[in-house]
Design an enzyme around this catalytic site. Sequence first.
Site, PDB file in Angstrom:
ATOM      1  N   ASP A 109       0.815  -1.215   0.000  1.00 20.65           N
ATOM      2  CA  ASP A 109       0.000   0.000   0.000  1.00 20.65           C
ATOM      3  C   ASP A 109       0.845   1.259   0.000  1.00 20.65           C
ATOM      4  OD1 ASP A 109       0.986  -0.280   2.542  1.00 20.65           O
ATOM      5  OD2 ASP A 109      -0.864   0.294   3.557  1.00 20.65           O
ATOM      6  N   LYS A 160       4.532   2.135  15.613  1.00 23.72           N
ATOM      7  CA  LYS A 160       3.449   2.995  16.113  1.00 23.72           C
ATOM      8  C   LYS A 160       3.808   3.676  17.436  1.00 23.72           C
ATOM      9  CE  LYS A 160       0.535   1.423  12.798  1.00 23.72           C
ATOM     10  NZ  LYS A 160       1.387   0.567  11.997  1.00 23.72           N
ATOM     11  N   ASP A 219       1.808   6.236   2.113  1.00 27.05           N
ATOM     12  CA  ASP A 219       1.027   5.033   2.402  1.00 27.05           C
ATOM     13  C   ASP A 219      -0.428   5.396   2.106  1.00 27.05           C
ATOM     14  OD1 ASP A 219      -0.876   3.585   4.117  1.00 27.05           O
ATOM     15  OD2 ASP A 219       0.862   2.647   5.032  1.00 27.05           O
TER      16      ASP A 219
HETATM   17  N1  GDD Z   1       0.047 -11.366   3.532  1.00 25.35           N
HETATM   18  C1  GDD Z   1      -0.289 -10.554   4.526  1.00 25.35           C
HETATM   19  N2  GDD Z   1      -0.735 -11.082   5.701  1.00 25.35           N
HETATM   20  N3  GDD Z   1      -0.171  -9.221   4.350  1.00 25.35           N
HETATM   21  C2  GDD Z   1      -0.515  -8.419   5.378  1.00 25.35           C
HETATM   22  C3  GDD Z   1      -0.986  -8.903   6.609  1.00 25.35           C
HETATM   23  C4  GDD Z   1      -1.104 -10.323   6.770  1.00 25.35           C
HETATM   24  O1  GDD Z   1      -1.518 -10.849   7.813  1.00 25.35           O
HETATM   25  N4  GDD Z   1      -1.232  -7.840   7.426  1.00 25.35           N
HETATM   26  C5  GDD Z   1      -0.929  -6.751   6.709  1.00 25.35           C
HETATM   27  N5  GDD Z   1      -0.505  -7.080   5.478  1.00 25.35           N
HETATM   28  C6  GDD Z   1      -0.073  -6.172   4.402  1.00 25.35           C
HETATM   29  C7  GDD Z   1      -1.062  -5.064   4.131  1.00 25.35           C
HETATM   30  O2  GDD Z   1      -1.963  -5.461   3.108  1.00 25.35           O
HETATM   31  C8  GDD Z   1      -0.175  -3.912   3.706  1.00 25.35           C
HETATM   32  O3  GDD Z   1       0.092  -3.909   2.314  1.00 25.35           O
HETATM   33  C9  GDD Z   1       1.130  -4.165   4.435  1.00 25.35           C
HETATM   34  O4  GDD Z   1       1.097  -5.542   4.843  1.00 25.35           O
HETATM   35  C10 GDD Z   1       1.310  -3.266   5.678  1.00 25.35           C
HETATM   36  O5  GDD Z   1       0.174  -3.373   6.505  1.00 25.35           O
HETATM   37  P1  GDD Z   1      -0.607  -2.076   7.012  1.00 25.35           P
HETATM   38  O6  GDD Z   1      -1.754  -2.556   7.810  1.00 25.35           O
HETATM   39  O7  GDD Z   1      -0.847  -1.152   5.895  1.00 25.35           O
HETATM   40  O8  GDD Z   1       0.467  -1.489   8.031  1.00 25.35           O
HETATM   41  P2  GDD Z   1       0.684   0.035   8.476  1.00 25.35           P
HETATM   42  O9  GDD Z   1       0.510   0.951   7.336  1.00 25.35           O
HETATM   43  O10 GDD Z   1      -0.106   0.286   9.701  1.00 25.35           O
HETATM   44  O11 GDD Z   1       2.227   0.014   8.931  1.00 25.35           O
HETATM   45  C11 GDD Z   1       3.213  -0.587   8.121  1.00 25.35           C
HETATM   46  O12 GDD Z   1       3.553   0.249   7.024  1.00 25.35           O
HETATM   47  C12 GDD Z   1       4.158   1.523   7.387  1.00 25.35           C
HETATM   48  C13 GDD Z   1       4.538   2.221   6.109  1.00 25.35           C
HETATM   49  O13 GDD Z   1       3.458   2.391   5.301  1.00 25.35           O
HETATM   50  C14 GDD Z   1       4.445  -0.852   8.988  1.00 25.35           C
HETATM   51  O14 GDD Z   1       5.349  -1.611   8.235  1.00 25.35           O
HETATM   52  C15 GDD Z   1       5.093   0.447   9.452  1.00 25.35           C
HETATM   53  O15 GDD Z   1       6.288   0.176  10.160  1.00 25.35           O
HETATM   54  C16 GDD Z   1       5.414   1.313   8.238  1.00 25.35           C
HETATM   55  O16 GDD Z   1       5.946   2.571   8.666  1.00 25.35           O
HETATM   56 MG    MG Z   2      -0.188   0.752   5.410  1.00 26.28          MG
END
Ligand code: GDD
Ligand code: MG
Length: 368
Positions: A109, A160, A219
């Site tokens: 994303d 976070k 993001d």
């Molecule tokens: N296969 C799989 N399985 N993918 C997953 C799962 C899972 O259980 N959970 C989440 N994802 C995928 C989501 O679809 C997304 O593309 C990505 O992993 C990150 O998950 P998000 O839910 O979007 O996380 P975030 O935005 O809160 O935080 C993450 O991204 C940030 C940057 O955009 C973390 O990696 C943070 O450390 C980072 O700063």
């Molecule tokens: Mg994200």
Amino acid sequence: MQAIILVGGLGTRLRPITYDVPKALVPIRNKPFLGYTVDLLRDAGIDGMILSLGYMPDPIQSYIAAREDLADFTVDYAVEDHALGTAGGVKNAEGFLRDDGPVVVLNGDVLTGMNLRAALERHRESGAQATIALTSVEDPTAYGLVEVEHDMKVRRFLEKPSPDEITTNLINAGVYVLEREVFDAIPARREVSIEREIFPRLQEEGRLYAHVSSSYWRDIGTPRSYLAASNDVLSGAVGAREGFRYVSVPESTAVGKNAKILPPVAVGEGCEISDLATVGGRVSLGRGCRIGEGAVVEGSILLDGAVVEAGAVVRGSILGPESRVGAGAIVRGLSVLGARSVVGGGNVLDNGLRLNPEVELPPKSINF
Ligand code: GDD
Ligand code: MG
């Protein structure tokens, strides 16, 4: 070289849109988001990807299957039957790797113009087991905060952080280079978070390095950031390919008399823009959208088949597939309409109001 793309999350913050469209496929300038990720990988000379899937895998696989231009790019699918988390999803893709070299991992994303080759080079130079690309943001609380030493060794990884834990603006950009040893450290078949378990452990062992990128980065996981990303792509700030135009209106559009179509704007096939309507100023219309007489649509994303009836106003909002805004209604202020929902005439929606799929709001029932 292959990349693993994490696209298995539920996309909860982008509901109600993600009840019907997985986050990896939400359209930006009428192109499913995953298309931008594929472009990024191919531009860096990466020759295949493994999609780590969980929630709504079928439309994602269908999108890839329908792309005929991916003949020289391998795509494999690692599908979870229950959520394995960000490290579990990486581990689950391991069996599809074709060699023992390092692997690029991307959060699915993230919209970025980052140079992946530079990150790979930095990874090789440092001899790290894992390299995280960093970007700077104003408020790190929604991300993974990363403190680094002068030599870019990671000093601390904090997912976070609370406001009083913020010591830097540098955050995890969701782009990694991992050596195969990292996969050995992830337990199989259970939920594991790369941010909360694997990175802190690698950091303690002194084997986690960072690479700062100053390229465009966002993001797209919330309505606000999804809309901002759409605006940026419409304006050509990121993701533009050859032939990019600020005004993209296909011949199949039915445009009424005295309708105004203002840049930047992208209109999907088969739309109807009626007399005296104004569409544009950062608008993307999906396929088959209909904009009624005198209606105004500005700074918004309309998914396929959305309808805005006569005299209605849609500003800074997201309309899900086949949703409908009734005559004279106003939808503004980051409101989000779920698929096939109906806002009856004369309502005013504001302040990030989210209407679930199929919900029908009777005429004149909400006002701000
Ligand atoms: N296969 C799989 N399985 N993918 C997953 C799962 C899972 O259980 N959970 C989440 N994802 C995928 C989501 O679809 C997304 O593309 C990505 O992993 C990150 O998950 P998000 O839910 O979007 O996380 P975030 O935005 O809160 O935080 C993450 O991204 C940030 C940057 O955009 C973390 O990696 C943070 O450390 C980072 O700063
Ligand atoms: Mg994200």
